[in-house]
Design a protein around this motif. Structure first.
Motif, PDB file in Angstrom:
ATOM      1  N   GLN A  49       0.662   4.135  -2.821  1.00  0.00           N
ATOM      2  CA  GLN A  49       0.339   5.527  -2.468  1.00  0.00           C
ATOM      3  C   GLN A  49       1.382   6.494  -3.029  1.00  0.00           C
ATOM      4  O   GLN A  49       1.051   7.541  -3.563  1.00  0.00           O
ATOM      5  N   MET A  50       2.652   6.140  -2.895  1.00  0.00           N
ATOM      6  CA  MET A  50       3.720   7.036  -3.374  1.00  0.00           C
ATOM      7  C   MET A  50       3.718   7.153  -4.895  1.00  0.00           C
ATOM      8  O   MET A  50       3.866   8.239  -5.440  1.00  0.00           O
ATOM      9  N   PHE A  77       0.585   9.132  -6.007  1.00  0.00           N
ATOM     10  CA  PHE A  77       0.780  10.555  -5.702  1.00  0.00           C
ATOM     11  C   PHE A  77       1.670  11.206  -6.774  1.00  0.00           C
ATOM     12  O   PHE A  77       1.389  12.299  -7.262  1.00  0.00           O
ATOM     13  N   THR A  78       2.730  10.507  -7.139  1.00  0.00           N
ATOM     14  CA  THR A  78       3.657  11.015  -8.163  1.00  0.00           C
ATOM     15  C   THR A  78       2.954  11.173  -9.515  1.00  0.00           C
ATOM     16  O   THR A  78       3.058  12.212 -10.169  1.00  0.00           O
ATOM     17  N   ASP A 132      13.007   7.173  -7.850  1.00  0.00           N
ATOM     18  CA  ASP A 132      13.159   8.627  -7.781  1.00  0.00           C
ATOM     19  C   ASP A 132      11.983   9.212  -8.577  1.00  0.00           C
ATOM     20  O   ASP A 132      11.874   8.935  -9.780  1.00  0.00           O
ATOM     21  N   PRO A 133      11.082   9.955  -7.957  1.00  0.00           N
ATOM     22  CA  PRO A 133       9.869  10.419  -8.646  1.00  0.00           C
ATOM     23  C   PRO A 133      10.155  11.154  -9.951  1.00  0.00           C
ATOM     24  O   PRO A 133       9.484  10.916 -10.960  1.00  0.00           O
ATOM     25  N   THR A 166       0.840  -1.203   0.000  1.00  0.00           N
ATOM     26  CA  THR A 166       0.000   0.000   0.000  1.00  0.00           C
ATOM     27  C   THR A 166       0.876   1.255   0.000  1.00  0.00           C
ATOM     28  O   THR A 166       0.565   2.234  -0.674  1.00  0.00           O
ATOM     29  N   SER A 167       1.967   1.215   0.751  1.00  0.00           N
ATOM     30  CA  SER A 167       2.850   2.387   0.844  1.00  0.00           C
ATOM     31  C   SER A 167       3.403   2.756  -0.533  1.00  0.00           C
ATOM     32  O   SER A 167       3.430   3.928  -0.908  1.00  0.00           O
ATOM     33  N   ILE A 168       3.850   1.742  -1.271  1.00  0.00           N
ATOM     34  CA  ILE A 168       4.403   2.009  -2.605  1.00  0.00           C
ATOM     35  C   ILE A 168       3.307   2.524  -3.536  1.00  0.00           C
ATOM     36  O   ILE A 168       3.515   3.479  -4.287  1.00  0.00           O
TER      37      ILE A 168
END
Lengths: 121, 202
Positions: free
Chosen positions: A16-17, A20-21, A108-109, A12-14
């Protein structure tokens, strides 16, 4: 019209990130929790790019890649692997199965968006 | 961009005479997973260790990490959060590869003592402790035991097969080995861009 990206990760954490990006850059995002979930969603949405993890329950990212490449719509769209796996053997498997590219976590976003912009068109 | 090479499989094996069993010692930046009856040992200052196991099969592992500084504080995308997430994910992935099931995972977390003096960022240990708890909550992995923050280093003994953990607070330190190891690790992380390698095939 915004392009749609299917992002697949059991963490879930990944998810979400990554979401978001991608949303911040103007993409529509569909999230899936594993390969099986992604395959079902891929069949019901018009997706422009798939970004998938490899190590996932039920169906891993390499199997998902193989099955997507058998579907008409997914024969040519970019499919990127975003994974902790960095070994040459695993990369070779991904490449043979039709992966467009390989990104090793942590991502790296800025770099992720550059790669997506390069291949999505 | 600096490629992260800090998350390594622990390779320091020894026979622990006190517990009469084979053991693996983890240093900062290392992790180890096993389905054998092994003892995993580490010494924590401001770093944290997550001891995660499948509560049915006993497949378990431990990591030992701290967050690097970096990026906007509070941003979900800062380098610190991305690296921490990576450190946790690599442990979980290895457990799943050994046969653990994600839904059976439970965690015990330790460390995050505010024990490093003279650092530019305050509450380093607290930040590490907050991160690991938030990550586990997001991933819906139950935390069944914790001993976090405070001001003392800890020695943690984890027996994955039985889930038993023993923690010894090191109130008297005879040398600076713990803080020096963490400083070295922190220096390595300081240079990390928190972005892995990228390769396009076509």
């Amino acid at each position: 019209m915004a392009k749609t990206i299917l992002t697949v990760d059991d963490s879930t954490s990944i998810r979400q990130m990554v979401a978001f990006t991608l949303k911040g850059a103007g993409y529509e995002v569909i999230e899936a929790v594993d390969g099986q979930d992604a395959l079902e969603k891929a069949n019901h949405h018009r997706v422009n790019l798939v970004l998938t993890d490899i190590n996932m329950p039920r169906m891993d990212g390499l199997k998902l890649l193989e099955l997507l490449r058998e579907l008409n719509h997914y024969k040519t769209i970019p499919i990127l692997m975003l994974t902790t796996e960095s070994g040459d053997e695993m990369k070779a498997k991904g490449r043979a199965a039709g992966a467009t590219g390989w990104l090793v976590k942590p991502f790296d976003p800025k770099r992720l968006l550059e790669v997506i912009a390069k291949v999505i068109n | 961009m600096v490629e992260i090479k800090d998350e390594q499989v622990a390779s320091n094996f020894y026979f622990d005479k006190s517990f009469d069993c084979h053991a693996v010692k983890l240093l900062p930046g290392e992790y180890f997973v096993t389905d054998k009856d092994l003892l995993l040992v580490t010494v924590l200052g401001s770093c944290v260790a997550a001891c995660i196991r499948d509560c049915y099969s006993g497949i378990g592992g431990m990591n030992h990490f701290m967050l690097p500084d970096g990026g906007e504080a509070g941003s979900p995308l800062n380098a610190s959060a991305r690296y921490g997430t990576y450190a946790m994910e690599i442990l979980i992935n290895q457990l799943l590869k050994l046969g653990a099931r994600r839904s059976n995972l439970e965690a015990k977390v330790f460390g995050g003592g505010n024990v490093l003096d003279g650092l530019t960022v305050a509450n380093v240990g607290q930040r590490n402790a907050d991160f690991v708890l938030k990550f586990l909550q997001t991933e819906r992995i139950r935390v069944v035991a914790q001993d976090l923050v405070d001001i003392f280093p800890r020695k943690v003994y984890f027996f994955p097969k039985s889930s038993k953990v023993m923690v010894k607070k090191l109130r008297n330190q005879h040398n600076t080995t713990i803080s020096q190891r963490e400083r070295d690790y922190r220096q390595r992380l300081y240079k990390v861009d928190a972005g892995g390698e990228v390769e396009l095939f076509s």
